[in-house]
Scaffold this motif. Structure first.
Motif, PDB file in Angstrom:
ATOM      1  N   VAL A  23       0.842  -1.196   0.000  1.00 31.43           N
ATOM      2  CA  VAL A  23       0.000   0.000   0.000  1.00 31.43           C
ATOM      3  C   VAL A  23       0.876   1.244   0.000  1.00 31.43           C
ATOM      4  CG1 VAL A  23      -1.820   1.260   1.212  1.00 31.43           C
ATOM      5  CG2 VAL A  23      -1.768  -1.245   1.291  1.00 31.43           C
ATOM      6  N   ASP A  24       0.628   2.127  -0.934  1.00 26.11           N
ATOM      7  CA  ASP A  24       1.355   3.394  -0.998  1.00 26.11           C
ATOM      8  C   ASP A  24       0.859   4.312   0.123  1.00 26.11           C
ATOM      9  OD1 ASP A  24       3.008   5.431  -1.872  1.00 26.11           O
ATOM     10  OD2 ASP A  24       1.630   6.122  -3.425  1.00 26.11           O
ATOM     11  N   LEU A  25       1.706   4.570   1.108  1.00 25.49           N
ATOM     12  CA  LEU A  25       1.389   5.462   2.222  1.00 25.49           C
ATOM     13  C   LEU A  25       2.493   6.515   2.320  1.00 25.49           C
ATOM     14  CD1 LEU A  25       0.199   2.945   4.989  1.00 25.49           C
ATOM     15  CD2 LEU A  25      -1.241   4.461   3.602  1.00 25.49           C
ATOM     16  N   PRO A  26       2.499   7.474   1.423  1.00 21.74           N
ATOM     17  CA  PRO A  26       3.611   8.424   1.346  1.00 21.74           C
ATOM     18  C   PRO A  26       3.625   9.410   2.505  1.00 21.74           C
ATOM     19  CG  PRO A  26       1.854   9.080  -0.142  1.00 21.74           C
ATOM     20  CD  PRO A  26       1.452   7.739   0.423  1.00 21.74           C
ATOM     21  N   GLY A  27       4.782  10.019   2.711  1.00 25.62           N
ATOM     22  CA  GLY A  27       4.894  11.096   3.674  1.00 25.62           C
ATOM     23  C   GLY A  27       5.976  10.942   4.725  1.00 25.62           C
ATOM     24  N   PRO A  28       5.965   9.849   5.507  1.00 18.84           N
ATOM     25  CA  PRO A  28       6.929   9.753   6.602  1.00 18.84           C
ATOM     26  C   PRO A  28       8.391   9.771   6.150  1.00 18.84           C
ATOM     27  CG  PRO A  28       5.135   8.222   6.950  1.00 18.84           C
ATOM     28  CD  PRO A  28       4.962   8.776   5.567  1.00 18.84           C
ATOM     29  N   CYS A  29       8.672   9.144   5.029  1.00 15.09           N
ATOM     30  CA  CYS A  29      10.023   9.147   4.462  1.00 15.09           C
ATOM     31  C   CYS A  29       9.911   8.779   2.992  1.00 15.09           C
ATOM     32  CB  CYS A  29      10.953   8.174   5.201  1.00 15.09           C
ATOM     33  SG  CYS A  29      10.483   6.436   5.023  1.00 15.09           S
ATOM     34  N   LYS A  30      10.971   8.935   2.274  1.00 14.08           N
ATOM     35  CA  LYS A  30      10.976   8.630   0.846  1.00 14.08           C
ATOM     36  C   LYS A  30      10.697   7.151   0.632  1.00 14.08           C
ATOM     37  CE  LYS A  30      13.742   9.519  -3.304  1.00 14.08           C
ATOM     38  NZ  LYS A  30      12.780  10.463  -3.868  1.00 14.08           N
ATOM     39  N   GLY A  31       9.714   6.847  -0.237  1.00 15.47           N
ATOM     40  CA  GLY A  31       9.415   5.459  -0.566  1.00 15.47           C
ATOM     41  C   GLY A  31       8.622   4.712   0.493  1.00 15.47           C
ATOM     42  N   HIS A  32       7.998   5.412   1.407  1.00 13.92           N
ATOM     43  CA  HIS A  32       7.295   4.733   2.494  1.00 13.92           C
ATOM     44  C   HIS A  32       6.064   3.975   1.984  1.00 13.92           C
ATOM     45  CE1 HIS A  32       4.553   4.310   5.965  1.00 13.92           C
ATOM     46  NE2 HIS A  32       5.671   4.118   6.629  1.00 13.92           N
ATOM     47  N   MET A  33       5.835   2.780   2.541  1.00 17.10           N
ATOM     48  CA  MET A  33       4.665   1.989   2.164  1.00 17.10           C
ATOM     49  C   MET A  33       4.216   1.124   3.334  1.00 17.10           C
ATOM     50  SD  MET A  33       6.360  -0.824  -0.413  1.00 17.10           S
ATOM     51  CE  MET A  33       7.906  -1.651  -0.014  1.00 17.10           C
ATOM     52  N   GLY A  34       2.960   0.670   3.248  1.00 19.52           N
ATOM     53  CA  GLY A  34       2.406  -0.237   4.234  1.00 19.52           C
ATOM     54  C   GLY A  34       2.046  -1.556   3.580  1.00 19.52           C
ATOM     55  N   LEU A  35       1.369  -2.414   4.348  1.00 17.77           N
ATOM     56  CA  LEU A  35       0.978  -3.722   3.833  1.00 17.77           C
ATOM     57  C   LEU A  35      -0.426  -4.042   4.346  1.00 17.77           C
ATOM     58  CD1 LEU A  35       3.133  -6.898   3.511  1.00 17.77           C
ATOM     59  CD2 LEU A  35       0.923  -7.044   4.674  1.00 17.77           C
ATOM     60  N   LEU A  36      -1.259  -4.569   3.457  1.00 15.62           N
ATOM     61  CA  LEU A  36      -2.625  -4.953   3.786  1.00 15.62           C
ATOM     62  C   LEU A  36      -2.774  -6.451   3.542  1.00 15.62           C
ATOM     63  CD1 LEU A  36      -5.511  -3.956   4.560  1.00 15.62           C
ATOM     64  CD2 LEU A  36      -5.942  -3.686   2.103  1.00 15.62           C
ATOM     65  N   ALA A  37      -3.291  -7.174   4.547  1.00 18.66           N
ATOM     66  CA  ALA A  37      -3.404  -8.631   4.434  1.00 18.66           C
ATOM     67  C   ALA A  37      -4.818  -9.092   4.762  1.00 18.66           C
ATOM     68  CB  ALA A  37      -2.407  -9.304   5.373  1.00 18.66           C
ATOM     69  N   ARG A  38      -5.269 -10.091   4.023  1.00 17.85           N
ATOM     70  CA  ARG A  38      -6.570 -10.707   4.264  1.00 17.85           C
ATOM     71  C   ARG A  38      -6.382 -11.883   5.219  1.00 17.85           C
ATOM     72  NH1 ARG A  38      -9.643 -12.131  -1.048  1.00 17.85           N
ATOM     73  NH2 ARG A  38      -7.993 -13.697  -1.207  1.00 17.85           N
ATOM     74  N   THR A  39      -6.941 -11.771   6.425  1.00 14.24           N
ATOM     75  CA  THR A  39      -6.780 -12.794   7.445  1.00 14.24           C
ATOM     76  C   THR A  39      -8.141 -13.364   7.828  1.00 14.24           C
ATOM     77  OG1 THR A  39      -7.008 -11.334   9.377  1.00 14.24           O
ATOM     78  CG2 THR A  39      -4.837 -11.444   8.337  1.00 14.24           C
ATOM     79  N   GLU A  40      -8.136 -14.350   8.692  1.00 11.13           N
ATOM     80  CA  GLU A  40      -9.378 -14.957   9.152  1.00 11.13           C
ATOM     81  C   GLU A  40     -10.212 -13.925   9.903  1.00 11.13           C
ATOM     82  OE1 GLU A  40     -12.203 -17.756   9.476  1.00 11.13           O
ATOM     83  OE2 GLU A  40     -10.241 -18.270   8.623  1.00 11.13           O
ATOM     84  N   GLY A  41     -11.342 -13.524   9.328  1.00  4.87           N
ATOM     85  CA  GLY A  41     -12.263 -12.618   9.999  1.00  4.87           C
ATOM     86  C   GLY A  41     -12.058 -11.136   9.774  1.00  4.87           C
ATOM     87  N   SER A  42     -10.921 -10.723   9.227  1.00  2.00           N
ATOM     88  CA  SER A  42     -10.703  -9.287   9.050  1.00  2.00           C
ATOM     89  C   SER A  42      -9.538  -9.001   8.105  1.00  2.00           C
ATOM     90  CB  SER A  42     -10.424  -8.603  10.398  1.00  2.00           C
ATOM     91  OG  SER A  42      -9.187  -9.044  10.925  1.00  2.00           O
ATOM     92  N   TRP A  43      -9.587  -7.805   7.514  1.00  2.00           N
ATOM     93  CA  TRP A  43      -8.429  -7.257   6.839  1.00  2.00           C
ATOM     94  C   TRP A  43      -7.532  -6.622   7.898  1.00  2.00           C
ATOM     95  CZ3 TRP A  43      -7.134  -7.834   1.823  1.00  2.00           C
ATOM     96  CH2 TRP A  43      -8.127  -8.288   0.951  1.00  2.00           C
ATOM     97  N   VAL A  44      -6.217  -6.740   7.740  1.00  4.20           N
ATOM     98  CA  VAL A  44      -5.275  -6.156   8.691  1.00  4.20           C
ATOM     99  C   VAL A  44      -4.302  -5.262   7.937  1.00  4.20           C
ATOM    100  CG1 VAL A  44      -3.419  -6.592  10.347  1.00  4.20           C
ATOM    101  CG2 VAL A  44      -5.439  -8.066  10.325  1.00  4.20           C
ATOM    102  N   LEU A  45      -4.198  -4.012   8.380  1.00  2.00           N
ATOM    103  CA  LEU A  45      -3.266  -3.060   7.788  1.00  2.00           C
ATOM    104  C   LEU A  45      -2.058  -2.893   8.694  1.00  2.00           C
ATOM    105  CD1 LEU A  45      -2.618  -0.847   5.618  1.00  2.00           C
ATOM    106  CD2 LEU A  45      -3.716   0.779   7.187  1.00  2.00           C
ATOM    107  N   LEU A  46      -0.871  -3.037   8.113  1.00  2.16           N
ATOM    108  CA  LEU A  46       0.387  -2.727   8.795  1.00  2.16           C
ATOM    109  C   LEU A  46       0.856  -1.383   8.237  1.00  2.16           C
ATOM    110  CD1 LEU A  46       2.073  -6.258   8.529  1.00  2.16           C
ATOM    111  CD2 LEU A  46       0.540  -5.384  10.318  1.00  2.16           C
ATOM    112  N   PRO A  47       0.745  -0.294   9.006  1.00  2.00           N
ATOM    113  CA  PRO A  47       0.924   1.049   8.447  1.00  2.00           C
ATOM    114  C   PRO A  47       2.337   1.602   8.461  1.00  2.00           C
ATOM    115  CG  PRO A  47       0.094   1.216  10.674  1.00  2.00           C
ATOM    116  CD  PRO A  47       0.217  -0.262  10.377  1.00  2.00           C
ATOM    117  N   GLY A  48       3.310   0.825   8.974  1.00  2.00           N
ATOM    118  CA  GLY A  48       4.675   1.351   9.011  1.00  2.00           C
ATOM    119  C   GLY A  48       4.764   2.586   9.884  1.00  2.00           C
ATOM    120  N   LEU A  49       5.402   3.636   9.370  1.00  2.00           N
ATOM    121  CA  LEU A  49       5.572   4.871  10.123  1.00  2.00           C
ATOM    122  C   LEU A  49       4.446   5.878   9.894  1.00  2.00           C
ATOM    123  CD1 LEU A  49       9.394   5.708   9.815  1.00  2.00           C
ATOM    124  CD2 LEU A  49       8.199   4.535  11.667  1.00  2.00           C
TER     125      LEU A  49
END
Length: 323
Positions: A212-238
């Protein structure tokens, strides 16, 4: 006028989010599991994390990495936490000086670095590593020793990690830069919007893991979105350190975020808004990598249970002359 403008932008994005929510895939198909890794604690003033926080209130927050298990492709490591260069020879490593408002001081014990914990958990191979951000070229030491053939970083991050002598070596060949702006894709993935997020990449082409493109905190910053049992989970980094950074935005219309530490404050605020909108959607969770509440919420899922503990709520600053 500025407050009205912010409210107008927020209202527009809320309307767009309601439409975009229809495109968030159902929780069907390939599911992944997520396991947190507590790599140590950071001592930092509340003022550096929360708008209006006190610079004299020192918080002890965990620094979490996350291990994803894909049923076909294997393990994916998201971030590496506190680098091994902070590990002590014996006992806990503590700083005796008081943290400034924008400085982070680590507390770690031997065996807490991500490489050691993966070995303790018997993880011998990773399909890939995803870095949301970089801290320094010293991170390369840990990356070189991870059992992975592919390391995904954001645009412009590779030059921050490698020195001239590293180019042409194995570590150079392992690192792939993700180019959200130019539309460069990774593997089977395609660049596309997803829910409130403007640009995402489906890593395996099965809808289970997205960069996931999550710009702003630093150059090239990104997060990760995963489909898990019962919910989507976002790992937002910084993009957010704590749950308050995006949850308070919903109620007060102003992000709980200090602009000073970010590389691009305007883009960071936009990323926070997208996270807040995602958080309003059904069947969604956010796992900020520095949120103390996750130590209890995810306690049974840590890959090394010895480090799934919050020893104290705060780190007490002890002046050097007090001992």
């Amino acid at each position: 006028p500025e407050a009205l403008q912010q409210m107008s932008i927020w209202a527009e994005r809320k309307q767009a989010s309601a439409k975009a929510a229809l495109s968030l895939p159902l929780l069907e198909g390939t599911l992944v599991s997520i396991y947190p890794i507590n790599t140590g604690y950071l001592c930092v003033s509340r003022a550096s994390l929360i708008e209006g926080g006190s610079p004299n209130e020192i918080l002890q927050i965990p620094s979490l990495a996350f291990l994803l298990n894909h049923p076909v492709e294997g393990y994916v490591l998201f971030d590496i936490g506190i680098p091994s260069r902070f590990l002590p020879d014996e006992g806990p490593a503590r700083r005796k000086s008081k943290p400034e408002s924008d400085r982070f001081f680590p507390i770690v014990v031997k065996g807490m670095n991500v490489n050691s914990q993966l070995a303790q958990a018997g993880i011998e191979s990773l399909d890939r590593v995803v870095l949301s951000h970089y801290t320094s070229k010293d991170d390369l030491i840990d990356l070189m020793h991870l059992p992975a053939d592919s390391i995904c970083v954001g645009a412009g991050m590779k030059s921050k990690l490698l020195t001239k002598r590293d180019y042409g070596t194995d570590i150079d060949r392992k690192i792939t830069e993700i180019q959200f702006e130019t539309g460069s894709t990774l593997g089977a993935g395609k660049l596309a919007p997803l829910g409130p997020f403007d640009r995402t990449i489906d890593v395996y082409g099965d809808g289970s893991v997205y960069l996931v493109d999550l710009p702003g905190p630093c150059k090239g910053h990104m997060g990760l979105l995963a489909r898990t049992e019962g919910s989507w989970v976002l790992l937002p980094g910084l993009a957010v350190y704590l749950q308050e950074n995006y949850q308070r935005l919903l109620g007060k219309g102003k992000p709980s975020w200090k602009e000073k530490p970010t590389e691009d404050s305007k883009a960071t605020w936009e990323s926070i808004r997208m996270i807040a909108e995602y958080d309003e959607m059904p069947n969604t969770k956010v796992y900020p990598g520095y949120e103390p509440a996750l130590l209890d919420e995810l306690r049974e899922k840590f890959i090394v249970q010895d480090f799934a503990k919050q020893t104290t709520g705060y780190w007490a600053y002890i002046p050097p002359d007090a001992e």
